[in-house]
Design a protein around this motif. Structure first.
Motif, mmCIF file in Angstrom:
data_model
loop_
_atom_site.group_PDB
_atom_site.id
_atom_site.type_symbol
_atom_site.label_atom_id
_atom_site.label_comp_id
_atom_site.label_asym_id
_atom_site.label_seq_id
_atom_site.Cartn_x
_atom_site.Cartn_y
_atom_site.Cartn_z
ATOM 1 N N HIS A 89 -2.839 -4.430 -2.386
ATOM 2 C CA HIS A 89 -3.579 -3.181 -2.245
ATOM 3 C C HIS A 89 -3.751 -2.535 -3.625
ATOM 4 O O HIS A 89 -2.826 -2.457 -4.403
ATOM 5 C CB HIS A 89 -2.829 -2.220 -1.327
ATOM 6 N N GLY A 90 -4.974 -2.086 -3.888
ATOM 7 C CA GLY A 90 -5.232 -1.430 -5.170
ATOM 8 C C GLY A 90 -5.111 -2.361 -6.351
ATOM 9 O O GLY A 90 -4.788 -1.924 -7.457
ATOM 10 N N LYS B 192 -4.214 8.275 -0.687
ATOM 11 C CA LYS B 192 -5.282 7.363 -1.094
ATOM 12 C C LYS B 192 -4.866 6.556 -2.322
ATOM 13 O O LYS B 192 -5.415 5.496 -2.593
ATOM 14 C CB LYS B 192 -6.560 8.154 -1.407
ATOM 15 N N LEU B 193 -3.905 7.090 -3.059
ATOM 16 C CA LEU B 193 -3.414 6.417 -4.255
ATOM 17 C C LEU B 193 -2.334 5.413 -3.866
ATOM 18 O O LEU B 193 -1.406 5.742 -3.127
ATOM 19 C CB LEU B 193 -2.839 7.452 -5.232
ATOM 20 N N TYR B 194 -2.448 4.195 -4.368
ATOM 21 C CA TYR B 194 -1.488 3.152 -4.023
ATOM 22 C C TYR B 194 -0.107 3.503 -4.573
ATOM 23 O O TYR B 194 0.016 4.091 -5.640
ATOM 24 C CB TYR B 194 -1.976 1.803 -4.537
ATOM 25 N N LYS B 195 0.900 3.130 -3.804
ATOM 26 C CA LYS B 195 2.249 3.645 -4.040
ATOM 27 C C LYS B 195 2.717 3.499 -5.477
ATOM 28 O O LYS B 195 3.178 4.465 -6.093
ATOM 29 C CB LYS B 195 3.242 2.962 -3.100
ATOM 30 N N GLN C 44 0.829 -1.214 0.000
ATOM 31 C CA GLN C 44 0.000 0.000 0.000
ATOM 32 C C GLN C 44 0.853 1.250 0.000
ATOM 33 O O GLN C 44 0.474 2.261 -0.573
ATOM 34 C CB GLN C 44 -0.925 0.009 1.221
ATOM 35 N N GLY C 45 2.005 1.198 0.671
ATOM 36 C CA GLY C 45 2.870 2.372 0.731
ATOM 37 C C GLY C 45 2.373 3.386 1.743
ATOM 38 O O GLY C 45 2.093 4.533 1.395
ATOM 39 N N THR C 46 2.277 2.969 2.998
ATOM 40 C CA THR C 46 1.695 3.842 4.027
ATOM 41 C C THR C 46 2.487 5.130 4.218
ATOM 42 O O THR C 46 1.917 6.154 4.587
ATOM 43 C CB THR C 46 1.601 3.090 5.366
ATOM 44 N N ARG C 47 3.795 5.083 3.951
ATOM 45 C CA ARG C 47 4.594 6.297 4.134
ATOM 46 C C ARG C 47 4.299 7.363 3.089
ATOM 47 O O ARG C 47 4.670 8.524 3.264
ATOM 48 C CB ARG C 47 6.089 5.930 4.116
ATOM 49 N N MET C 48 3.621 6.982 2.026
ATOM 50 C CA MET C 48 3.213 7.984 1.045
ATOM 51 C C MET C 48 2.071 8.854 1.591
ATOM 52 O O MET C 48 1.837 9.955 1.107
ATOM 53 C CB MET C 48 2.745 7.308 -0.244
ATOM 54 N N LYS C 49 1.359 8.305 2.587
ATOM 55 C CA LYS C 49 0.205 9.006 3.175
ATOM 56 C C LYS C 49 -0.737 9.498 2.070
ATOM 57 O O LYS C 49 -1.037 10.686 1.940
ATOM 58 C CB LYS C 49 0.669 10.177 4.056
#
Length: 457
Positions: A55-56, A20-23, A13-18
Motif C-alpha cells: 500500500h502506498g 488516507k496516509l499510509y501508516k 496500509q495500517g487500517t487502525r490509523m484510519k
C-alpha cells in the motif's frame, strides 16, 4: 565480518490509523516513521536495504528514494510472505540479515548493532530482539524451555491462557543467517487463526532442524514500540520528543519547559540558546549560539545567526542573521533573507525579500518581493504593493532610506539611496537618491463646515 543486509517491512496500509496516509509515512517529530528506521539502519554498514512495499508503494519509494531497494508485496499475506518478496535480491547471498518493521521509529542503531553482535558472537542462525513489558497484550510471546533457551514464539491470537501470561515479548525485529532465512521461509505454512504466513514460525522451523536460535533482550521496551494507531503514534512522538529535548539540554541549550517544547529530529541549536515554552522548531532549522526563541514561536527550515531573538512569531524557509530582533507577532515567509542587526517588530510580515543590515520595520508593515538595503527605516503601516492581480513586481529600497508611516510603494519602483518618503504617500514612480518624495493630496481645511451642515449638537 560478514556482509550485512536489512529488510524493512513497510507494505501494510495500517487500517487502525484510519487515515488516507499510509501508516509508515505518518511523521514522528517531523520525519516519516519508515525514514527513522532507514536512518538508523544506514549507520550499520549495511550492504543492501530492501524495503517491502505494498500500500502506498509509490509514496514510500518517493520518501526513501535511492536509500533502499524495493520489493513489492501485492497481497498482504503475513510477515513471512512479506520477507519472501526479497528472495530474488537476497536469497543467494552469504551474510547476516536484519529484519525490522517500518512502524518502529524509536529503535536505535545502537540496539540494532548490539543485536547483530550478539547474533554473530553466539554463531546463531536466528536471533530475536525481545523486551519485557507489564502489558504484553497484542504481542507475540517468547516461550522458553526449562534451560531458558528460546523454544518458540506464539502470536497473541494463537496463545494459550498460560502463554498469554508471559511478559517477555517479540519486538518484531530479528537477525538471521541470510541463506537459512530464505530456506526456512519456503517451509512456513498459514495454518493459524489468521490464515497468514508468520515470520516467527521461521524460528520454530529452525529449532526443529537443530539450528541455534538466540534472543537478545533490550532493556528499553519503549524503543521497540510499534505504531498501529493514533494513540501509539502520540506515544512515539512523546518519547522521541523527550529524547531530542534531553540531547539538546545536554549540549548546552536551555529549554524552559521541555514538555511544551517541540523540536524535530534534524534541528540544530547552538549553546546558551534559550527556548521558551510553546515553541515549535521544525524541519532542518539551524539556530546559533546565545539566541532567545519563543515563547509561542514556530520556525521551520530556517538558518538563524547568533544572539538573535524571535518572540511569539513564525518564520519559514528563510535565512535570519545575527543580533536580529523579531516580534512579537511577526511573520517571516519563505525565501526571505534578513541580515544582521535588523529589527522586525510587531505585526510585520516579510515575504520573499532581502532585508539589509541594520534596517528596521518596527510595526504593522508588509514587505513583499522587495530588496531593502542597509540602515533603512520603514515606518508604521507601510506596504510594498507587489501584486497587480496577475503578477508580482519588485520594490527596491536602497541604503539609508527613510519611509514615512502609512506609505504605499507601488511596484515596480526604486527608492534611491538616502531618499525620504513622506508619511501617507503612495509612490508610483522611482524616487532619486537624497530626494524627498511627497505623493498625497494637499490638506485643505473648510472653515465652519460643521455649522453649514446644520448639525444639531
Amino acid at each position: 565480518m560478514l556482509n550485512r543486509y536489512a529488510i524493512i517491512l513497510a507494505a501494510g496500509q495500517g487500517t487502525r490509523m484510519k487515515s488516507k496516509l499510509y501508516k509508515v509515512l505518518h511523521p514522528v517529530c517531523g520525519k516519516p516513521m519508515v525514514q527513522h528506521v532507514v536512518d538508523q539502519v544506514l549507520k550499520l554498514n549495511i550492504a543492501n536495504i530492501v524495503t517491502i512495499i505494498g500500500h502506498g508503494a509509490d509514496l514510500v519509494k518517493a520518501t526513501l528514494g535511492e536509500q533502499s531497494s524495493y520489493a513489492l508485496q501485492e497481497k498482504q499475506l503475513g510477515t513471512a510472505h512479506a520477507v519472501m518478496q526479497a528472495k530474488e535480491m537476497l536469497a543467494s547471498k552469504e551474510g547476516v540479515t536484519l529484519v525490522v518493521c517500518g512502524d518502529t521509529p524509536l529503535i536505535t542503531a545502537e540496539t540494532f548493532d548490539a543485536l547483530i553482535k550478539n547474533h554473530e558472537e553466539k554463531s546463531a542462525t536466528a536471533t530475536i530482539l525481545t523486551a519485557w513489558t507489564d502489558d504484553p497484550t497484542g504481542y507475540g510471546r517468547i516461550v522458553r524451555n526449562e534451560k531458558g533457551l528460546v523454544e518458540k514464539i506464539v502470536e497473541h491470537k494463537d496463545a494459550s491462557e498460560e502463554e498469554r501470561c508471559i511478559k517477555e515479548i517479540n519486538t518484531g525485529t530479528y537477525c538471521f543467517d541470510n541463506k537459512a532465512l530464505f530456506e526456512a521461509l519456503e517451509k512456513v505454512s498459514n495454518d493459524n487463526v489468521q490464515g497468514e504466513y508468520y515470520l516467527p514460525d521461521v524460528i520454530e522451523i529452525m529449532k526443529s532442524e537443530g539450528k541455534v536460535v538466540s534472543a537478545f533482550q533490550t532493556n528499553d521496551f519503549a524503543e521497540t514500540l510499534g505504531v498501529n494507531d493514533r494513540i501509539a503514534l502520540s506515544e512515539a512522538e512523546s518519547i522521541m520528543r523527550k529524547r531530542i529535548n534531553q540531547a539538546h539540554m545536554r549540549n548546552g541549550v536551555t529549554l524552559i519547559d521541555p514538555v511544551s517544547t517541540y523540536i524535530d529530529l534534524d534541528v540544530e541549536i547552538g549553546s546558551d540558546t534559550v527556548i521558551y515554552p510553546g515553541t515549535m522548531l521544525r524541519g532542518t532549522t539551524k539556530i546559533g549560539n546565545d539566541c532567545q526563541i519563543g515563547p509561542n514561536t514556530e520556525i521551520k527550515d530556517c538558518r538563524i545567526g547568533n544572539e538573535t531573538t524571535i518572540r511569539q512569531s513564525a518564520a519559514f524557509n528563510s535565512v535570519i542573521g545575527a543580533s536580529v530582533n523579531i516580534g512579537p507577532f511577526a511573520h517571516i515567509r519563505p525565501q526571505s533573507e534578513i541580515f544582521d542587526e535588523v529589527k522586525i517588530g510587531n505585526f510585520v510580515e516579510i515575504k520573499k525579500s532581502v532585508f539589509g543590515k541594520g534596517s528596521k520595520a518596527s510595526h504593522l508593515s508588509y514587505i513583499g518581493d522587495a530588496e531593502v538595503g542597509s540602515d533603512v527605516n520603514i515606518g508604521c503601516g507601510s506596504i510594498t504593493v507587489n501584486y497587480d492581480g496577475k503578477n508580482k513586481f519588485l520594490t527596491k529600497i536602497e541604503d539609508e532610506v527613510f519611509i514615512g508611516c502609512n506609505s504605499n510603494l507601488v511596484a515596480p519602483v526604486t527608492i534611491g539611496k538616502g531618499a525620504y518618503v513622506a508619511a501617507g504617500s503612495t509612490i508610483t514612480k522611482d524616487v532619486p537618491g537624497e530626494a524627498l518624495s511627497i505623493a498625497r493630496a494637499r490638506q485643505e481645511n473648510k472653515e465652519n463646515y460643521v455649522n453649514k451642515l446644520n448639525i444639531k449638537k
